[in-house]
Write a protein that holds these residues in place. Structure first.
Motif, PDB file in Angstrom:
ATOM      1  N   LYS A  12       0.946  -1.603  -0.017  1.00 42.41           N
ATOM      2  CA  LYS A  12       0.076   0.012   0.238  1.00 42.41           C
ATOM      3  C   LYS A  12       0.575   1.566   0.307  1.00 42.41           C
ATOM      4  O   LYS A  12       1.023   1.980  -1.067  1.00 42.41           O
ATOM      5  N   ALA A  13       1.995   1.206   0.688  1.00 47.32           N
ATOM      6  CA  ALA A  13       2.323   2.496   1.208  1.00 47.32           C
ATOM      7  C   ALA A  13       3.506   2.815  -0.540  1.00 47.32           C
ATOM      8  O   ALA A  13       3.366   3.684  -0.686  1.00 47.32           O
ATOM      9  N   MET A  14       4.141   1.670  -0.824  1.00 48.47           N
ATOM     10  CA  MET A  14       4.540   1.870  -2.303  1.00 48.47           C
ATOM     11  C   MET A  14       3.699   2.397  -3.636  1.00 48.47           C
ATOM     12  O   MET A  14       4.186   2.960  -3.809  1.00 48.47           O
ATOM     13  N   SER A  15       2.808   1.951  -3.369  1.00 52.41           N
ATOM     14  CA  SER A  15       1.370   2.029  -4.390  1.00 52.41           C
ATOM     15  C   SER A  15       1.691   3.612  -4.121  1.00 52.41           C
ATOM     16  O   SER A  15       1.454   4.493  -5.530  1.00 52.41           O
ATOM     17  N   HIS A  16       1.420   4.321  -3.332  1.00 52.91           N
ATOM     18  CA  HIS A  16       0.682   5.291  -2.730  1.00 52.91           C
ATOM     19  C   HIS A  16       2.500   5.748  -2.868  1.00 52.91           C
ATOM     20  O   HIS A  16       1.488   7.703  -4.022  1.00 52.91           O
ATOM     21  N   MET A  17       3.797   6.035  -2.495  1.00 57.42           N
ATOM     22  CA  MET A  17       4.183   6.465  -2.725  1.00 57.42           C
ATOM     23  C   MET A  17       4.837   6.526  -4.427  1.00 57.42           C
ATOM     24  O   MET A  17       5.335   7.898  -3.992  1.00 57.42           O
ATOM     25  N   TRP A  18       5.038   5.582  -5.076  1.00 59.41           N
ATOM     26  CA  TRP A  18       5.563   5.686  -6.306  1.00 59.41           C
ATOM     27  C   TRP A  18       5.028   5.238  -7.465  1.00 59.41           C
ATOM     28  O   TRP A  18       5.544   5.527  -8.646  1.00 59.41           O
ATOM     29  N   ILE A  19       3.898   4.604  -7.509  1.00 57.93           N
ATOM     30  CA  ILE A  19       3.447   4.226  -8.559  1.00 57.93           C
ATOM     31  C   ILE A  19       1.614   5.165  -8.872  1.00 57.93           C
ATOM     32  O   ILE A  19       1.570   5.609 -10.204  1.00 57.93           O
ATOM     33  N   THR A  20       0.963   5.676  -8.158  1.00 58.15           N
ATOM     34  CA  THR A  20       0.074   6.678  -8.121  1.00 58.15           C
ATOM     35  C   THR A  20       0.396   8.577  -8.535  1.00 58.15           C
ATOM     36  O   THR A  20       1.886   8.248  -8.215  1.00 58.15           O
ATOM     37  N   SER A  21       0.368   9.170  -8.189  1.00 55.89           N
ATOM     38  CA  SER A  21       0.962  10.781  -8.147  1.00 55.89           C
ATOM     39  C   SER A  21       0.431  11.573  -6.439  1.00 55.89           C
ATOM     40  O   SER A  21      -0.022  12.790  -6.886  1.00 55.89           O
ATOM     41  N   GLU A  22       0.361  10.385  -5.828  1.00 59.71           N
ATOM     42  CA  GLU A  22      -0.212  11.315  -4.808  1.00 59.71           C
ATOM     43  C   GLU A  22       1.289  11.478  -3.895  1.00 59.71           C
ATOM     44  O   GLU A  22       1.630  11.936  -2.849  1.00 59.71           O
ATOM     45  N   GLY A  23       2.518  10.663  -4.353  1.00 57.60           N
ATOM     46  CA  GLY A  23       3.912  10.709  -3.368  1.00 57.60           C
ATOM     47  C   GLY A  23       5.040  11.352  -4.566  1.00 57.60           C
ATOM     48  O   GLY A  23       4.529  12.722  -4.686  1.00 57.60           O
ATOM     49  N   VAL A  24       5.986  11.373  -4.743  1.00 58.21           N
ATOM     50  CA  VAL A  24       6.462  11.372  -5.829  1.00 58.21           C
ATOM     51  C   VAL A  24       6.546  11.889  -6.351  1.00 58.21           C
ATOM     52  O   VAL A  24       6.753  12.864  -6.670  1.00 58.21           O
TER      53      VAL A  24
END
Length: 869
Positions: free
Chosen positions: A187-199
Motif C-alpha cells: 500500500k505504501a509503495m503504491s501511494h508513494m511511487w505508483i500513483t501521483s500522490e507521492g513522489v
C-alpha cells in the motif's frame, strides 16, 4: 593580481566557482568521452523541457510522453545526480566510479518504470503488485541517496523519518497523539511511487512544467552577459554615493535575482566584485558579506521571476501566477527599499568615503532610477496596445508580423550595443577604481531587456501559463545567444563571423548544460518532498499536527506563527528553500488558516504560504548552517558565523513583514482599489524605512533608546492602523443568533457578516469553533442568500442549529471537520456585522506627527553637534 585577489577575498576564483558548482550543480566534472556524454544528456534534458513547454508539444511529442513527463523529468535528474555529485568528499572528481554508473542507470530506469509499464499499472488500477513494491522501494532508496548527494543529508533523513512513520505509526514508541494504524509495504509503495500522490505528485509536476523553464531562462540570460550588464549599471548609478558599493550590491542582486534562483550563486556572482569594493569604503568583511547575503537571498522573493516556490503556490493555493506575484510584489519591493536604507545608514553612521571621483546629485540618481523602472514597467504594459492593433488589423498574420517586429527591435538595439565595446568584468582590487558611466554603457545591453519584457508581457498582460511565457522568453534567448556575436561582428566590420558564430553556439550549449545541472537539485528536492506530502495524505497526520500545534500554542495565533517560523528556520538549516517550503506548507498552512478562523481572524491561504516562503529563504542566512553566509564569508575572508548573524540582523524586515501581512492583507494587495494600492505602497514604504531606522539606532543622527522605541511604534501604527482604530471604535456590532437570518436578508450588496460556528469535532468529539464570513453579493431574500451559501438554520428557542452544508457550497469544506450527527448540535455561537467605523487611515496622522517630533528632536541635536564640532 590573482594572488592578491585570493588574499583579499579569502578564496580564489576557481575555489569559489567550485563552491557554487558543488552546491548547485555537482562538483564532479569528468573529462573526455564521459564529460561529453554528461553534457549531451544535460543538453537533451533542456531541449526536451523546452519542447514540452512549447505550443507544438501536442503535435510533436507522443501523448504518453506528455502524460508521463514527470517520470522522464525525474529520470534525467537521478541519472545526472549520480554522475555529477560524488558520494563522499573523498570520492573522485574527474571520473565516475562503476557503482555510480550502476546507480545512475538503475535510478533512471525505476523513475521511468511507470512510463515503461504504463498499461500494466493502469490495468491494475494503480495498485502495486509484488514486483512493483520492491521496484518502488529500491527507487525510493536511490532517490534518497541522490537527494543526499545533491541536497545534503537532511532532506533524505527527514523523508526517511516520514516514510518510517508510514510503516511503524502504530508502534508503542510513537507518541499516542500521532499514532496511526500503519500501512503495508504494498500500500505504501503504491501511494508513494505508483500513483501521483507521492513522489510524482504536484511538486514534481510543477518542477517539470514551470520551474525548469525559468531556471533555464536564467542560465541562458546569464550566458548572454546580462548579469555583468546589470551589475555595471547598478554600480554606474549608485557606486559614487556614500556606501555606494553596498547600495549597488543591493540593486545588482535584485536584478540578478531574475537570472539566478540560487542565493549562493547570486552571492558568489555579484559578491566577488561588490564585497571587495564595500571593504574599500569602510565596511568590515562581515558587514560587506552580510549586505551581499541579505540582498542575494531576497532575490528569490522579487517578482516577476520568483523562486520555484512561487509556482508551487499556484498549485497549492489554487490561484494564477499573476495573482501570486501581485500579492508578493509590495512586501518584496519595500524589503529592498529598506535594505538600501540599511546600507545608507551604515555608511552615514561610519562616515564612509565615496568611491571614484564623480560627483552626482543623489536626488537625480534616485529620480533617474525611479524613472527607469517606471519606464520599463510602462513599456511592458504599453506594448499591448500596438499588439492589439496589429492583431485586430491582420489577425491571420499577426504572430509572424509581431515576431518580425521583435526581431527588428532586437537588431536595432544590438546595433546600438555594437557602437560600444563589450562590457568586461572590472577588477575590484585595482588601485584606481573607475566607476562605469551609465550614459556611456547603457546601450551595451539594452537588448537584454527584451526577453524580460516578453516574459512579463505574456505573464502579466496576456496572462498565459508560466511555462508558455517562459518558453517564448527562452526562445528569444536562443536567438540572442546564437546571433549576438555574429551580428556585432558584422556591425563592427571585424569580419570574424566564423569565430563569432562558434562562440554563440558554445554559449548556447553551455547555457543549456548549466540550466540542466542547476535543475538536478530542484528536481530531486520536489520528488523527495513528495514522500513527505504523500505521508501526510496517506496517514492523515496533518490533522493531528493541527491539534498538536493548537495545544502547544494554547490557541494563540501569534505564538503559533512564531512556531511555524521557527520550524521553517530549523528545517531550512538542512533543506533547500523549495523543499523547506513544500514540507512546512504541507504540514502547517491549513493549520494556520484553521486556527486563525477559530480566533476570529480570516487568514487568506496565500498569506500563509508567503509567510512560510519568507521564513524558508531566511534559512539561507541564519547560522549555524546558512549556506549563503558561508559563501559570502568565503569571498570576504570574514568569519562565517558573524557574517550570518549580521545578515540576520539586516534581514529583520524579512522576519517582521510576514507577521504584518498575516494581520494586514492590504500589504498583499488583496481586495484593494487602485487608489488604495498606491496609498498602501507609499505608507508601507515609509513604515519600513521608519522600522529600519528604529532597529538600526539611527534616524537623522544617533537615536536614543526612547527614540528607537518610538520609531518602531510609528512603523507599527503605519503598518497596522486597524489595531489602534479597533480599540477606539469596535469594528463590529453583535447580532443575536436568532436574528442572523433576517440580518442576512437585510444586508446590502458588499456587506460582510461574520458568523462564529460552534460544535463537536468529527474526530475527537471536543467542542471547537470556526469563523465564517458571509460576503453578501447582489440582491435576494434571506432564504435565497442562505441557500447560496449552503446554510440551513434551525431555530429552537434562543439556540440556532446548523445542518451540514451541501457538497459544493462555499463552506462545505470548511465545515467538514464538524460532527453534524453527534449528540451535541452544531450551532451559531455568535454573529457580527461590520460597524460604521472611522477610516483606519486616520491613525496615520498621529503616527506621522510623532515621526515629525522625533525628527525635530534629532535635528536640534544635530545642530548642537555641528556647532561644537
Amino acid at each position: 593580481m590573482a594572488e592578491s585577489n585570493q588574499q583579499k577575498s579569502g578564496m580564489s576564483e576557481e575555489e569559489l566557482q567550485d563552491l557554487v558548482a558543488s552546491t548547485d550543480a555537482g562538483a564532479r566534472n569528468p573529462s573526455h568521452a564521459v564529460g561529453l556524454l554528461l553534457a549531451t544528456i544535460a543538453v537533451v534534458w533542456s531541449l526536451f523541457q523546452v519542447l514540452l513547454a512549447s505550443p507544438i508539444a501536442n503535435y510533436v511529442l507522443p501523448g504518453d510522453v506528455i502524460n508521463n513527463s514527470r517520470q522522464i523529468h525525474l529520470a534525467f535528474a537521478m541519472f545526472l545526480a549520480f554522475m555529477a555529485y560524488p558520494a563522499l568528499r573523498t570520492s573522485p572528481r574527474h571520473f565516475v566510479p562503476i557503482q555510480d554508473w550502476a546507480m545512475a542507470f538503475i535510478g533512471a530506469f525505476i523513475a521511468l518504470y511507470g512510463f515503461i509499464f504504463y498499461d500494466k499499472i493502469v490495468n491494475a488500477g494503480g495498485l502495486a503488485d509484488d514486483t512493483d513494491k520492491w521496484i518502488a522501494l529500491l527507487g525510493l532508496i536511490l532517490l534518497f541517496e541522490a537527494a543526499r548527494r545533491a541536497l545534503g543529508p537532511a532532506m533524505a533523513i527527514i523523508a526517511t523519518i516520514f516514510l518510517g512513520y508510514v510503516f511503524f505509526g502504530s508502534s508503542e514508541w510513537v507518541p499516542d497523539v500521532i499514532q496511526w494504524k500503519g500501512a503495508s509495504l504494498k500500500k505504501a509503495m503504491s501511494h508513494m511511487w505508483i500513483t501521483s500522490e507521492g513522489v510524482f505528485g504536484i511538486a514534481l509536476g510543477v518542477s517539470t512544467k514551470f520551474v525548469f523553464l525559468f531556471v533555464l531562462f536564467g542560465a541562458l540570460l546569464d550566458k548572454a552577459g546580462a548579469g555583468n550588464y546589470f551589475i555595471k549599471m547598478a554600480f554606474g548609478a549608485l557606486g559614487h554615493l556614500k556606501g555606494g558599493p553596498a547600495k549597488a550590491a543591493v540593486v545588482g542582486s535584485a536584478a540578478t535575482g531574475l537570472i539566478s534562483g540560487s542565493s549562493i550563486a547570486n552571492v558568489v556572482t555579484t559578491g566577488t566584485f561588490t564585497i571587495p569594493l564595500m571593504k574599500r569604503v569602510g565596511f568590515s568583511a562581515e558587514k560587506g558579506g552580510a549586505v551581499e547575503v541579505a540582498s542575494s537571498v531576497n532575490g528569490q522573493i522579487m517578482p516577476p521571476v520568483m523562486g520555484a516556490a512561487a509556482f508551487l503556490m499556484v498549485e497549492y493555493v489554487g490561484i494564477s501566477y499573476v495573482d501570486v506575484i501581485t500579492h508578493a510584489f509590495l512586501p518584496a519591493a519595500i524589503s529592498y527599499i529598506a535594505l538600501v536604507y540599511i546600507v545608507h545608514l551604515e555608511a552615514v553612521k561610519n562616515n564612509m568615503p565615496t568611491l571614484g571621483n564623480r560627483v552626482v546629485s543623489t536626488g537625480r540618481t534616485i529620480g533617474g532610477m525611479a524613472l527607469f523602472f517606471a519606464g520599463f514597467a510602462g513599456l511592458c504594459y504599453g506594448v499591448k496596445f500596438p499588439i492589439q492593433w496589429i492583431t485586430a488589423l491582420v489577425p491571420d498574420s499577426a504572430s509572424w508580423i509581431l515576431a518580425l517586429l521583435l526581431f527588428l527591435a532586437y537588431v536595432g538595439l544590438l546595433y546600438l550595443a555594437a557602437q560600444t565595446e563589450d562590457l568586461k568584468p572590472d577588477d575590484p582590487n585595482a588601485k584606481e577604481v573607475e566607476l562605469p558611466v551609465v550614459s556611456e554603457i547603457y546601450k551595451a545591453g539594452l537588448y537584454f531587456l527584451l526577453p524580460i519584457i516578453v516574459l512579463v508581457y505574456f505573464l502579466m498582460i496576456e496572462q498565459k501559463s508560466p511555462g508558455l511565457s517562459a518558453f517564448w522568453a527562452t526562445a528569444l534567448l536562443f536567438v540572442i545567444l546564437l546571433t549576438q556575436h555574429p551580428l556585432k561582428a558584422l556591425f563592427r566590420g571585424t569580419g570574424a563571423l566564423s569565430d563569432a558564430t562558434k562562440q554563440g553556439i558554445v554559449d548556447l550549449k553551455n547555457g543549456l548544460v548549466d540550466g540542466a545541472r542547476n535543475m538536478i537539485g530542484i528536481g530531486l528536492a520536489t520528488a523527495t518532498a513528495g514522500v513527505i506530502v504523500g505521508t501526510v495524505t496517506l496517514t492523515g497526520v496533518g490533522q493531528v499536527m493541527a491539534d498538536l500545534v493548537e495545544f502547544l500554542s494554547g490557541g494563540n495565533l501569534i505564538l503559533m506563527l512564531v512556531m511555524v517560523g521557527l520550524l521553517s528556520l530549523i528545517l531550512g538549516m538542512g533543506l533547500p528553500t523549495t523543499a523547506n517550503y513544500i514540507v512546512v506548507s504541507s504540514l502547517m498552512a491549513g493549520v494556520v488558516v484553521e486556527l486563525g478562523a477559530q480566533s476570529g481572524l480570516i487568514v487568506p491561504l496565500i498569506a500563509v504560504h508567503l509567510f512560510v516562503f519568507y521564513f524558508g529563504i531566511m534559512a539561507d542566512v541564519t547560522p549555524p548552517v546558512g549556506l549563503a553566509s558561508f559563501a559570502a564569508a568565503a569571498v570576504s575572508g570574514g568569519d562565517a558565523i558573524r557574517t550570518g548573524f549580521t545578515a540576520f540582523f539586516y534581514s529583520l524586515r524579512t522576519v517582521a513583514l510576514p507577521f504584518v501581512f498575516i494581520f494586514n492583507t492590504d500589504l498583499l494587495l488583496i481586495d484593494v482599489t487602485l487608489f488604495q494600492g498606491i496609498l498602501v505602497f507609499v505608507v508601507a514604504s515609509i513604515a519600513i524605512l521608519v522600522f529600519t531606522a528604529g532597529t538600526m539606532g539611527w534616524f537623522l543622527t544617533k537615536s536614543r533608546i526612547y527614540e528607537s522605541v518610538a520609531l518602531v511604534l510609528v512603523a507599527f501604527a503605519l503598518f497596522r492602523p486597524d489595531f489602534f482604530m479597533d480599540r477606539i471604535q469596535p469594528p463590529y456590532t453583535d447580532i443575536a443568533p436568532a436574528a442572523l437570518a433576517s440580518a442576512v436578508g437585510g444586508a446590502t450588496d458588499g456587506d460582510a457578516i461574520r458568523v462564529v460556528v460552534s460544535g463537536p469535532d468529527f474526530d475527537t468529539g471536543q467542542i471547537k469553533e470556526t469563523t465564517l464570513v458571509l460576503d453578501i453579493k447582489g440582491a435576494g431574500s434571506q432564504d435565497e442568500r442562505l441557500t447560496a451559501f449552503g446554510l440551513t438554520l434551525i431555530e429552537e428557542g434562543d439556540v440556532v442549529k446548523m445542518d451540514e452544508p451541501l457538497f459544493g457550497t462555499p463552506f462545505a469544506e470548511t465545515m467538514s471537520g464538524f460532527d453534524f450527527y453527534g449528540d451535541d448540535p452544531v450551532r451559531i455561537a455568535s454573529a457580527k456585522a461590520a460597524a460604521d467605523q472611522l477610516p483606519k487611515e486616520l491613525i496615520f496622522l498621529p503616527a506621522l506627527l510623532l515621526l515629525g517630533l522625533i525628527a525635530m528632536l534629532q535635528r536640534g541635536r544635530m545642530r548642537k553637534e555641528e556647532a561644537t564640532a
